[in-house]
Design a protein around this motif. Structure first.
Motif, PDB file in Angstrom:
ATOM      1  N   LEU A 141       0.831  -1.206   0.000  1.00 36.49           N
ATOM      2  CA  LEU A 141       0.000   0.000   0.000  1.00 36.49           C
ATOM      3  C   LEU A 141       0.867   1.260   0.000  1.00 36.49           C
ATOM      4  CD1 LEU A 141      -2.733  -1.068   2.593  1.00 36.49           C
ATOM      5  CD2 LEU A 141      -2.904  -1.130   0.092  1.00 36.49           C
ATOM      6  N   LEU A 142       1.975   1.212   0.710  1.00 34.58           N
ATOM      7  CA  LEU A 142       2.887   2.360   0.770  1.00 34.58           C
ATOM      8  C   LEU A 142       3.654   2.567  -0.536  1.00 34.58           C
ATOM      9  CD1 LEU A 142       4.239   1.887   4.395  1.00 34.58           C
ATOM     10  CD2 LEU A 142       2.843   3.800   3.571  1.00 34.58           C
ATOM     11  N   ALA A 143       3.840   1.507  -1.301  1.00 34.75           N
ATOM     12  CA  ALA A 143       4.594   1.600  -2.554  1.00 34.75           C
ATOM     13  C   ALA A 143       3.723   2.064  -3.725  1.00 34.75           C
ATOM     14  CB  ALA A 143       5.210   0.243  -2.884  1.00 34.75           C
ATOM     15  N   TYR A 144       2.426   1.983  -3.568  1.00 38.90           N
ATOM     16  CA  TYR A 144       1.509   2.308  -4.661  1.00 38.90           C
ATOM     17  C   TYR A 144       1.338   3.830  -4.779  1.00 38.90           C
ATOM     18  CZ  TYR A 144      -2.529   1.742  -7.729  1.00 38.90           C
ATOM     19  OH  TYR A 144      -3.389   1.786  -8.792  1.00 38.90           O
ATOM     20  N   THR A 145       1.044   4.319  -5.981  1.00 43.05           N
ATOM     21  CA  THR A 145       0.955   5.770  -6.219  1.00 43.05           C
ATOM     22  C   THR A 145      -0.444   6.359  -6.009  1.00 43.05           C
ATOM     23  OG1 THR A 145       0.591   5.410  -8.577  1.00 43.05           O
ATOM     24  CG2 THR A 145       2.876   5.784  -7.843  1.00 43.05           C
ATOM     25  N   TRP A 146      -1.464   5.584  -5.842  1.00 40.02           N
ATOM     26  CA  TRP A 146      -2.828   6.007  -5.522  1.00 40.02           C
ATOM     27  C   TRP A 146      -3.376   7.092  -6.453  1.00 40.02           C
ATOM     28  CZ3 TRP A 146      -4.910   2.330  -3.109  1.00 40.02           C
ATOM     29  CH2 TRP A 146      -4.155   1.560  -2.240  1.00 40.02           C
ATOM     30  N   PRO A 147      -3.540   6.771  -7.745  1.00 42.75           N
ATOM     31  CA  PRO A 147      -4.122   7.756  -8.662  1.00 42.75           C
ATOM     32  C   PRO A 147      -5.559   8.135  -8.281  1.00 42.75           C
ATOM     33  CG  PRO A 147      -3.907   5.622  -9.739  1.00 42.75           C
ATOM     34  CD  PRO A 147      -3.193   5.525  -8.420  1.00 42.75           C
ATOM     35  N   GLY A 148      -6.247   7.249  -7.578  1.00 44.95           N
ATOM     36  CA  GLY A 148      -7.616   7.535  -7.130  1.00 44.95           C
ATOM     37  C   GLY A 148      -7.673   8.083  -5.723  1.00 44.95           C
ATOM     38  N   ASN A 149      -6.515   8.401  -5.156  1.00 44.86           N
ATOM     39  CA  ASN A 149      -6.402   9.005  -3.836  1.00 44.86           C
ATOM     40  C   ASN A 149      -7.092   8.188  -2.740  1.00 44.86           C
ATOM     41  OD1 ASN A 149      -4.730  11.401  -3.995  1.00 44.86           O
ATOM     42  ND2 ASN A 149      -6.232  12.097  -5.492  1.00 44.86           N
ATOM     43  N   VAL A 150      -7.611   8.870  -1.741  1.00 43.34           N
ATOM     44  CA  VAL A 150      -8.154   8.205  -0.551  1.00 43.34           C
ATOM     45  C   VAL A 150      -9.335   7.312  -0.900  1.00 43.34           C
ATOM     46  CG1 VAL A 150      -9.204   8.595   1.714  1.00 43.34           C
ATOM     47  CG2 VAL A 150      -7.300  10.025   0.968  1.00 43.34           C
ATOM     48  N   ARG A 151     -10.161   7.729  -1.854  1.00 41.22           N
ATOM     49  CA  ARG A 151     -11.305   6.887  -2.237  1.00 41.22           C
ATOM     50  C   ARG A 151     -10.843   5.542  -2.774  1.00 41.22           C
ATOM     51  NH1 ARG A 151     -13.859  11.912  -5.046  1.00 41.22           N
ATOM     52  NH2 ARG A 151     -15.095  12.753  -3.369  1.00 41.22           N
ATOM     53  N   GLN A 152      -9.765   5.546  -3.548  1.00 39.94           N
ATOM     54  CA  GLN A 152      -9.240   4.296  -4.082  1.00 39.94           C
ATOM     55  C   GLN A 152      -8.694   3.424  -2.961  1.00 39.94           C
ATOM     56  OE1 GLN A 152      -5.866   4.597  -6.710  1.00 39.94           O
ATOM     57  NE2 GLN A 152      -6.163   2.521  -7.501  1.00 39.94           N
ATOM     58  N   LEU A 153      -7.964   4.026  -2.032  1.00 36.46           N
ATOM     59  CA  LEU A 153      -7.449   3.264  -0.888  1.00 36.46           C
ATOM     60  C   LEU A 153      -8.598   2.641  -0.109  1.00 36.46           C
ATOM     61  CD1 LEU A 153      -5.222   2.313   1.067  1.00 36.46           C
ATOM     62  CD2 LEU A 153      -5.384   4.574   2.170  1.00 36.46           C
ATOM     63  N   GLU A 154      -9.629   3.398   0.136  1.00 44.26           N
ATOM     64  CA  GLU A 154     -10.790   2.872   0.856  1.00 44.26           C
ATOM     65  C   GLU A 154     -11.408   1.688   0.115  1.00 44.26           C
ATOM     66  OE1 GLU A 154     -14.894   4.468   2.962  1.00 44.26           O
ATOM     67  OE2 GLU A 154     -13.985   5.684   1.370  1.00 44.26           O
ATOM     68  N   SER A 155     -11.541   1.795  -1.202  1.00 43.54           N
ATOM     69  CA  SER A 155     -12.105   0.696  -1.996  1.00 43.54           C
ATOM     70  C   SER A 155     -11.224  -0.542  -1.949  1.00 43.54           C
ATOM     71  CB  SER A 155     -12.296   1.131  -3.451  1.00 43.54           C
ATOM     72  OG  SER A 155     -13.274   2.119  -3.540  1.00 43.54           O
ATOM     73  N   VAL A 156      -9.904  -0.339  -2.015  1.00 46.55           N
ATOM     74  CA  VAL A 156      -8.971  -1.474  -1.951  1.00 46.55           C
ATOM     75  C   VAL A 156      -9.093  -2.179  -0.604  1.00 46.55           C
ATOM     76  CG1 VAL A 156      -6.500  -2.057  -1.810  1.00 46.55           C
ATOM     77  CG2 VAL A 156      -7.352  -0.645  -3.688  1.00 46.55           C
ATOM     78  N   ILE A 157      -9.170  -1.422   0.470  1.00 45.72           N
ATOM     79  CA  ILE A 157      -9.297  -2.020   1.801  1.00 45.72           C
ATOM     80  C   ILE A 157     -10.633  -2.748   1.932  1.00 45.72           C
ATOM     81  CG2 ILE A 157      -9.472  -1.518   4.288  1.00 45.72           C
ATOM     82  CD1 ILE A 157      -6.601  -1.374   3.085  1.00 45.72           C
ATOM     83  N   GLU A 158     -11.700  -2.135   1.446  1.00 47.20           N
ATOM     84  CA  GLU A 158     -13.009  -2.784   1.538  1.00 47.20           C
ATOM     85  C   GLU A 158     -13.042  -4.069   0.718  1.00 47.20           C
ATOM     86  OE1 GLU A 158     -17.764  -1.742   1.134  1.00 47.20           O
ATOM     87  OE2 GLU A 158     -16.274  -0.181   0.745  1.00 47.20           O
ATOM     88  N   ARG A 159     -12.479  -4.039  -0.478  1.00 45.66           N
ATOM     89  CA  ARG A 159     -12.430  -5.242  -1.323  1.00 45.66           C
ATOM     90  C   ARG A 159     -11.637  -6.339  -0.629  1.00 45.66           C
ATOM     91  NH1 ARG A 159      -8.714  -7.691  -4.604  1.00 45.66           N
ATOM     92  NH2 ARG A 159      -9.472  -8.722  -6.469  1.00 45.66           N
ATOM     93  N   ALA A 160     -10.461  -5.979  -0.102  1.00 41.23           N
ATOM     94  CA  ALA A 160      -9.619  -6.967   0.580  1.00 41.23           C
ATOM     95  C   ALA A 160     -10.348  -7.539   1.792  1.00 41.23           C
ATOM     96  CB  ALA A 160      -8.296  -6.328   0.999  1.00 41.23           C
ATOM     97  N   TYR A 161     -11.051  -6.699   2.510  1.00 46.44           N
ATOM     98  CA  TYR A 161     -11.799  -7.120   3.700  1.00 46.44           C
ATOM     99  C   TYR A 161     -12.851  -8.166   3.323  1.00 46.44           C
ATOM    100  CZ  TYR A 161     -14.078  -6.551   8.242  1.00 46.44           C
ATOM    101  OH  TYR A 161     -14.586  -6.771   9.490  1.00 46.44           O
ATOM    102  N   VAL A 162     -13.572  -7.890   2.251  1.00 48.36           N
ATOM    103  CA  VAL A 162     -14.623  -8.803   1.802  1.00 48.36           C
ATOM    104  C   VAL A 162     -14.022 -10.108   1.286  1.00 48.36           C
ATOM    105  CG1 VAL A 162     -16.417  -9.121   0.042  1.00 48.36           C
ATOM    106  CG2 VAL A 162     -16.271  -6.971   1.302  1.00 48.36           C
TER     107      VAL A 162
END
Length: 166
Positions: free
Chosen positions: A118-139
Motif C-alpha cells: 500500500l505504501l509503494a503504490y501511487t494512488w491515482p484515485g487518492n483516498v477513495r481508491q485506498l478505501e475501496s482497496v481495503i473494503e475489497r480486501a476485507y470482503v
C-alpha cells in the motif's frame, strides 16, 4: 434542505458551463425556484466545494466560469494527493479497518507485506481508491488477516518494483 446550514458540492470542476451559470445565479441572488415551483425561496447557505481539477487551468481553457470561481474562492485549502503524503496511509488503513470491523463485528487486520504494498503504490484515485482497496480486501478475506492475495494486482506490483519496501 440545506437552507440555514452548509451545502457541500463535490467535483465542482465537473459542472457543465450551463450548470455553472445556474449555480452562480443562485449564489448571487441568494434565492432559487424549485422545478415546477411558483415562488422563489430565499437562501441562507454556506457553500463548500471540492475538485481534483486545477480551476485556474480550467478557466484558461474556457471550461470553468471565472465569475463563479471568484464567487466560490473565499478560502482555499489544497490537500496534496495521497502519493505525496504516504505517512497518512497507515492511519487511513487503520480507520477503514476499524469502521469495517465495527460494522461486521470482526477483528481483521493486515500483514506488514500488505502495508508495504500500500505504501509503494501511487494512488491515482487518492483516498477513495485506498478505501475501496481495503473494503475489497476485507470482503475477499475469510480469516482475520488480510494478505497480499486479497489486494489488487496493480497494488501488489508496485511493491515488487520497489524492493526498498519489502
Amino acid at each position: 434542505q440545506a437552507n440555514g446550514s452548509t451545502l457541500f458540492l463535490d467535483e465542482i470542476g465537473d459542472l457543465t458551463l450551463g450548470n455553472q451559470a445556474k449555480l452562480l445565479r443562485v449564489l448571487q441572488e441568494r434565492e432559487l425556484r424549485r422545478i415546477g415551483g411558483k415562488e422563489n425561496i430565499k437562501l441562507d447557505v454556506r457553500i463548500i466545494t471540492a475538485t481534483n481539477k486545477n480551476l485556474e487551468q480550467e478557466m484558461a481553457a474556457g471550461k470553468f466560469r471565472q465569475d463563479l470561481y471568484y464567487r466560490l474562492n473565499v478560502i482555499t485549502f489544497t490537500i496534496p494527493p495521497l502519493r505525496d503524503r504516504l505517512t497518512d496511509v497507515p492511519i487511513l488503513v487503520e480507520h477503514f479497518l476499524k469502521r469495517l470491523n465495527d460494522a461486521h463485528g470482526n477483528k481483521k487486520g493486515i500483514t506488514q507485506e500488505v502495508l508495504n504494498a500500500l505504501l509503494a503504490y501511487t494512488w491515482p484515485g487518492n483516498v477513495r481508491q485506498l478505501e475501496s482497496v481495503i473494503e475489497r480486501a476485507y470482503v475477499m478475506c475469510e480469516n482475520e488477516t488480510i494478505g497480499t492475495e486479497h489486494i489488487p494486482d496493480e497494488v501488489k506490483q508496485s511493491s515488487q518494483t520497489n524492493p526498498s519496501l519489502k
